[in-house]
Design a protein around this motif. Structure first.
Motif, PDB file in Angstrom:
ATOM      1  N   UNK A  92       0.816  -1.215   0.000  1.00  0.00           N
ATOM      2  CA  UNK A  92       0.000   0.000   0.000  1.00  0.00           C
ATOM      3  C   UNK A  92       0.854   1.271   0.000  1.00  0.00           C
ATOM      4  N   UNK A  93       2.111   1.153   0.444  1.00  0.00           N
ATOM      5  CA  UNK A  93       2.997   2.324   0.476  1.00  0.00           C
ATOM      6  C   UNK A  93       3.280   2.880  -0.911  1.00  0.00           C
ATOM      7  N   UNK A  94       3.000   2.131  -1.958  1.00  0.00           N
ATOM      8  CA  UNK A  94       3.210   2.632  -3.321  1.00  0.00           C
ATOM      9  C   UNK A  94       2.148   3.653  -3.714  1.00  0.00           C
TER      10      UNK A  94
ATOM     11  N   UNK B  71      20.768  -2.648  -5.663  1.00  0.00           N
ATOM     12  CA  UNK B  71      19.371  -3.073  -5.524  1.00  0.00           C
ATOM     13  C   UNK B  71      18.621  -2.097  -4.629  1.00  0.00           C
ATOM     14  N   UNK B  72      17.599  -1.465  -5.189  1.00  0.00           N
ATOM     15  CA  UNK B  72      16.706  -0.595  -4.433  1.00  0.00           C
ATOM     16  C   UNK B  72      15.310  -1.213  -4.470  1.00  0.00           C
ATOM     17  N   UNK B  73      14.564  -1.028  -3.392  1.00  0.00           N
ATOM     18  CA  UNK B  73      13.243  -1.652  -3.320  1.00  0.00           C
ATOM     19  C   UNK B  73      12.185  -0.627  -2.920  1.00  0.00           C
ATOM     20  N   UNK B  74      10.943  -0.960  -3.208  1.00  0.00           N
ATOM     21  CA  UNK B  74       9.804  -0.117  -2.812  1.00  0.00           C
ATOM     22  C   UNK B  74       8.570  -1.011  -2.733  1.00  0.00           C
ATOM     23  N   UNK B  75       7.609  -0.595  -1.914  1.00  0.00           N
ATOM     24  CA  UNK B  75       6.352  -1.337  -1.835  1.00  0.00           C
ATOM     25  C   UNK B  75       6.409  -2.601  -1.005  1.00  0.00           C
ATOM     26  N   UNK B  76       7.392  -2.696  -0.086  1.00  0.00           N
ATOM     27  CA  UNK B  76       7.467  -3.857   0.796  1.00  0.00           C
ATOM     28  C   UNK B  76       6.967  -3.475   2.182  1.00  0.00           C
ATOM     29  N   UNK B  77       6.415  -4.473   2.886  1.00  0.00           N
ATOM     30  CA  UNK B  77       5.895  -4.225   4.226  1.00  0.00           C
ATOM     31  C   UNK B  77       4.382  -4.338   4.259  1.00  0.00           C
TER      32      UNK B  77
END
Length: 343
Positions: free
Chosen positions: A133-135, A285-291
């Motif tokens: 949901x953070x996206x 490596x970069x990430x988004x939308x985890x958790x």
């Protein structure tokens, strides 16, 4: 004469105040000019997505988990020529018992590598985009599109969400139950569709679609697509190496449970698999939308799309607590970096 003295006095006062004003104004504008230059440099460097060769491999060593780096992401037909496949386990941690079906699938797709333009990059930057949901309202779309590889998960949509999640997809990991029926609409023409087979029937499902054989619908926990929409030449099968490494070394979960154990089997999510896969293949490596939201909160959606909440994860075969801890450790040692604030 008096008038001339008065004029000189006023001029002196003006000169003094102008000097004082300059002492205030020049540093003021200088400060903001410097700040602006700093911000511009930050934006510029972020746009370039700076890369350092083998950066992630070096950082992984800090975890002291003895990871085995492997850049062969996908299974290939040659893996089964003149030798026994090295992993003597059944799916998802090996191919034991699935070899005949798997060989037919690999013979059909006949391609097992990454695209040449990515293979020859001297330094690869990767963005792994989770479905969290953070996206939503993150405005990360343009930033995400600048990475060499963008890795997405399952059937997460892009149409209508481009401003937040971008529209570039290099790799999409999926399994039968998470395969999208709108694959052409939600991916690029050159997107690699990478099957993560968790069970033997997953390989059979793909074989039936490719060879247009009679479909078997039993054994899945939800209905699965009955036709393959898209270029079959873009299909790949994830190498079991990454499932083993993720389970044993990153999450420390058992590959097999003792006989008659009442404990529910646990497997890595496609999200954590994608992160470890990227850490093997990419230099940054970069990430988004985890958790996920707090378990007690059943009102907040877990995805940037749809309305599913944590209630839908109640019976999942994943250990979300261990996965969150693993991501935290990877972040602490600098192996991954988040593209947005997170808790």
């Amino acid at each position: 004469m008096e008038q001339m003295k008065m004029t000189l006095k006023i001029a002196k006062i003006h000169k003094t105040w102008v000097f004082r004003l300059l002492l205030v104004v020049v540093p003021f504008f200088g400060y903001y000019f410097t700040q602006d230059m700093f911000l511009q440099s930050q934006i510029s460097s972020h746009d370039k997505v700076l890369c350092e060769r083998k950066y992630t491999a070096k950082k992984l060593n800090a975890l002291e988990a003895n990871f085995t780096i492997n850049t062969q992401l996908f299974l290939k037909l040659e893996d089964f020529f003149w030798r026994k496949f090295p992993y003597g386990l059944a799916l998802p941690y090996g191919v034991n018992g699935s070899e005949p079906v798997l060989l037919k699938v690999l013979a059909f797709i006949a391609k097992y590598e990454m695209p040449e333009q990515i293979q020859r990059l001297t330094c690869r930057t990767c963005a792994v985009i989770g479905n969290g949901f953070t996206m939503k309202n993150s405005s990360l779309g343009d930033t995400i599109n600048k990475y060499d590889l963008v890795i997405r998960l399952n059937d997460a949509p892009i149409r209508g969400f481009e401003q937040d999640v971008g529209n570039k997809t290099t790799i999409r990991l999926f399994y039968p139950e998470s395969a999208s029926t709108k694959s052409v609409d939600e991916n690029n023409p050159d997107t690699l569709m990478v099957l993560v087979p968790f069970k033997r029937i997953d390989i059979s499902w793909l074989k039936e679609l490719l060879y247009d054989e009679k479909r078997v619908t039993k054994g899945f926990w939800k209905p699965v697509p009955q036709v393959w929409v898209g270029n079959v030449g873009q299909i790949r099968i994830l190498h079991p190496h990454y499932l083993i490494e993720t389970a044993v070394k990153l999450l420390k979960i058992p590959l097999k449970l003792p006989p008659k154990s009442k404990q529910k089997p646990v497997h890595p999510t496609t999200g954590i698999l994608a992160v470890l896969m990227a850490l093997n293949y990419c230099d940054v490596v970069h990430i988004a939308g985890f958790g996920y939201p707090k378990t007690a909160d059943h009102k907040v959606p877990i995805h940037y799309y749809g309305s599913n909440t944590m209630k839908s994860m109640k019976d999942s075969f994943h250990d979300l607590t261990k996965e969150a801890l693993a991501l935290r450790k990877l972040e602490e040692v600098g192996a991954i970096q988040y593209l947005h604030p997170h808790s």
